[in-house]
Design a protein around this motif. Sequence first.
Motif, short mmCIF file in Angstrom:
data_model
loop_
_atom_site.label_atom_id
_atom_site.label_comp_id
_atom_site.label_asym_id
_atom_site.label_seq_id
_atom_site.Cartn_x
_atom_site.Cartn_y
_atom_site.Cartn_z
N PHE A 136 0.85 -1.19 0.00
CA PHE A 136 0.00 0.00 0.00
C PHE A 136 0.89 1.25 0.00
CE2 PHE A 136 -2.97 -3.16 1.20
CZ PHE A 136 -4.25 -2.66 1.05
N GLY A 137 0.56 2.22 -0.86
CA GLY A 137 1.40 3.42 -0.91
C GLY A 137 0.66 4.60 -1.50
N GLY A 138 1.27 5.78 -1.38
CA GLY A 138 0.68 7.01 -1.89
C GLY A 138 0.80 7.09 -3.40
N LEU A 139 -0.29 7.47 -4.05
CA LEU A 139 -0.28 7.63 -5.51
C LEU A 139 0.07 9.06 -5.89
CD1 LEU A 139 -3.61 5.85 -6.58
CD2 LEU A 139 -1.29 4.93 -6.67
N GLY A 140 0.92 9.19 -6.93
CA GLY A 140 1.23 10.50 -7.47
C GLY A 140 1.17 10.47 -8.98
N GLY A 141 1.32 11.63 -9.61
CA GLY A 141 1.35 11.68 -11.07
C GLY A 141 -0.02 11.88 -11.68
N GLU A 142 -0.15 11.43 -12.93
CA GLU A 142 -1.38 11.68 -13.69
C GLU A 142 -2.63 11.17 -12.98
OE1 GLU A 142 -1.11 11.12 -18.16
OE2 GLU A 142 0.81 10.27 -17.53
N TYR A 143 -2.49 10.06 -12.27
CA TYR A 143 -3.63 9.52 -11.52
C TYR A 143 -4.34 10.59 -10.69
CZ TYR A 143 -1.84 4.66 -11.95
OH TYR A 143 -1.42 3.44 -12.39
N THR B 287 -0.26 21.18 -6.17
CA THR B 287 0.63 20.04 -6.33
C THR B 287 -0.19 18.81 -6.73
OG1 THR B 287 1.98 20.93 -4.53
CG2 THR B 287 2.42 18.66 -5.18
N GLY B 288 0.29 18.08 -7.72
CA GLY B 288 -0.39 16.84 -8.07
C GLY B 288 -0.65 16.74 -9.56
N GLY B 289 0.09 15.84 -10.21
CA GLY B 289 -0.18 15.54 -11.61
C GLY B 289 0.31 16.56 -12.60
N ILE B 290 1.26 17.41 -12.22
CA ILE B 290 1.78 18.39 -13.19
C ILE B 290 2.91 17.74 -13.98
CG2 ILE B 290 2.86 20.64 -13.54
CD1 ILE B 290 1.44 21.61 -11.02
N GLN C 132 0.21 22.34 -19.92
CA GLN C 132 -1.25 22.37 -19.81
C GLN C 132 -1.70 22.04 -18.39
OE1 GLN C 132 -3.74 20.34 -22.79
NE2 GLN C 132 -5.16 19.79 -21.14
N ASP C 133 -1.05 21.04 -17.77
CA ASP C 133 -1.38 20.70 -16.38
C ASP C 133 -1.15 21.93 -15.48
OD1 ASP C 133 -1.81 18.04 -17.22
OD2 ASP C 133 0.31 17.54 -16.88
N ALA C 134 -0.04 22.61 -15.71
CA ALA C 134 0.28 23.81 -14.93
C ALA C 134 -0.79 24.87 -15.14
CB ALA C 134 1.66 24.34 -15.33
N PHE C 135 -1.18 25.08 -16.40
CA PHE C 135 -2.20 26.08 -16.74
C PHE C 135 -3.50 25.77 -15.98
CE2 PHE C 135 -5.64 27.87 -19.27
CZ PHE C 135 -5.18 29.16 -19.52
N GLU C 136 -3.87 24.49 -15.94
CA GLU C 136 -5.12 24.10 -15.26
C GLU C 136 -5.05 24.40 -13.76
OE1 GLU C 136 -6.01 19.99 -16.25
OE2 GLU C 136 -5.80 20.40 -18.40
N HIS C 137 -3.92 24.10 -13.14
CA HIS C 137 -3.75 24.40 -11.71
C HIS C 137 -3.88 25.91 -11.46
CE1 HIS C 137 -2.55 20.98 -9.05
NE2 HIS C 137 -2.29 20.36 -10.19
N LEU C 138 -3.25 26.70 -12.31
CA LEU C 138 -3.32 28.17 -12.16
C LEU C 138 -4.74 28.67 -12.37
CD1 LEU C 138 -0.05 28.98 -14.13
CD2 LEU C 138 -0.36 29.28 -11.66
N LEU C 139 -5.42 28.10 -13.34
CA LEU C 139 -6.81 28.47 -13.63
C LEU C 139 -7.71 28.18 -12.42
CD1 LEU C 139 -8.29 29.61 -16.14
CD2 LEU C 139 -8.78 27.26 -16.82
#
Length: 321
Positions: free
Chosen positions: A226-233, A258-261, A265-272
Amino acid sequence: MANSTTVTDVSLETTFLGHKLSNPFMNASGVHCMTTKELDEMANSNAGAFITKSATSIERAGNPEPRYYSVPLGSINSMGLPNKGIDYYLEYVLKRQENFPNAGVIFFSVAGMSVDENIKLLQKIQDSSFSGVTELNLSCPNVPGKPQVAYDFELTKEILTKVFAFFKKPLGIKLPPFFDFAHFEIMSNILNQFPLTYVNSINSIGNGLYIDVESESVVIKPKNGFGGLGGEYVKPTALANVRAFYTRLNPNIKIIGTGGIRTGQDAFEHLLCGATLLQIGTELHKEGISIFDRVEKELKDIMAKKGYKSIDEFRGKLNSL
């Protein structure tokens, strides 16, 4: 009319606590920040700022290996807070502060194993000449036998009450993901009672499980896999948390997304969604510090296409249907 904004017109400059940063990107605590060598590499990279590994009172070896595993859509880890101890990182940041007084803002992360340890760690920073921003990690999901503090609302309030009784320097907190509107409300109501500098959202999604079908086995050793998920998930969950807190917290409490950048585009979405700074974890681990050059370029390209010259023109302005 054709949009005439070019990439050279676009600025990613971001102001945080009065410091001008060349861009909003940082490492996520836990990635590329364990040793002074890695911290130097972060400091000399194209990231706008950097944060240290979450420190405990004394050095910790962390969980047994293998404890990190790259998977197609991200990563699974159960590190268990391996770190060199607070004195190692404090010595580094104080020296850096002295040698590079105009180098922007340094973030210093601490994560005690108990309320008392958190208080002692923060007391040490308060008594030092550290002039950056401290991050209190209330969300480590990978220490066996220790629940995530931030899922206990009363305990979170108790800790922050004790902390702000003596801690007078800028302080942010790292939160786990929340999944319910009621929890966003409760947590925001608690956080709005304190002079926090920021909320960092999210830490990894706790206790996922990844299976290697060939060996019919889990892929990491601690906690039976069992562990922490990171990335696109985790990106949709991260965006939801950034948005939920951006729309509920006092405007003077900034959001670090933080999470999935992985891309511009991922960065843009977080800023939005309302983030002011952006931390990259899994993808930095996979790609190395050259990722900052790539995502900055990609973010600038998107902004130029849309006619934005600065992040403030669209930050937080997510449309609803």
